[in-house]
Design a protein around this motif. Structure first.
Motif, mmCIF file in Angstrom:
data_model
loop_
_atom_site.group_PDB
_atom_site.id
_atom_site.type_symbol
_atom_site.label_atom_id
_atom_site.label_comp_id
_atom_site.label_asym_id
_atom_site.label_seq_id
_atom_site.Cartn_x
_atom_site.Cartn_y
_atom_site.Cartn_z
ATOM 1 N N ASP A 43 -0.626 4.722 -0.999
ATOM 2 C CA ASP A 43 -1.804 4.720 -1.862
ATOM 3 C C ASP A 43 -2.897 5.595 -1.253
ATOM 4 N N ILE A 102 0.828 -1.208 0.000
ATOM 5 C CA ILE A 102 0.000 0.000 0.000
ATOM 6 C C ILE A 102 0.864 1.262 0.000
ATOM 7 N N LEU A 123 -5.984 5.388 -0.966
ATOM 8 C CA LEU A 123 -7.009 4.717 -0.174
ATOM 9 C C LEU A 123 -6.587 4.455 1.272
ATOM 10 N N PHE A 124 -5.282 4.564 1.548
ATOM 11 C CA PHE A 124 -4.770 4.248 2.887
ATOM 12 C C PHE A 124 -4.153 5.452 3.599
#
Length: 77
Positions: A72, A46, A74-75
């Protein structure tokens, strides 16, 4: 995770071949180390950070410079 999301994030053209070759050369020549972040051991990465070596003749020591850092979207928090 696409291997060159980092480059694309920094407005560089996607080029997996060039990115892989660059990283491979840095690692082969012991010019950097890479730490990878994962949610667990089997999950896809990630994020990552790449540290580059620097030498100080005054201190007669090897130092590490954090130059590349990516998580990333999303994280991120």
């Amino acid at each position: 995770m696409r291997h060159d999301k980092y480059r694309v994030f920094y407005k560089q053209p996607s080029n997996l071949t060039l990115a892989r070759e660059f990283i491979k050369t840095r690692l082969f020549n012991n010019e950097s180390v890479i730490f990878v972040a994962r949610v667990n051991q089997t999950a896809m990465p990630i994020g990552f950070t790449q540290l580059y070596t620097k030498y100080s003749s005054a201190r007669m020591a090897k130092n590490w410079i954090l130059h590349d850092l990516f998580v990333d979207i999303l994280f991120r928090r």
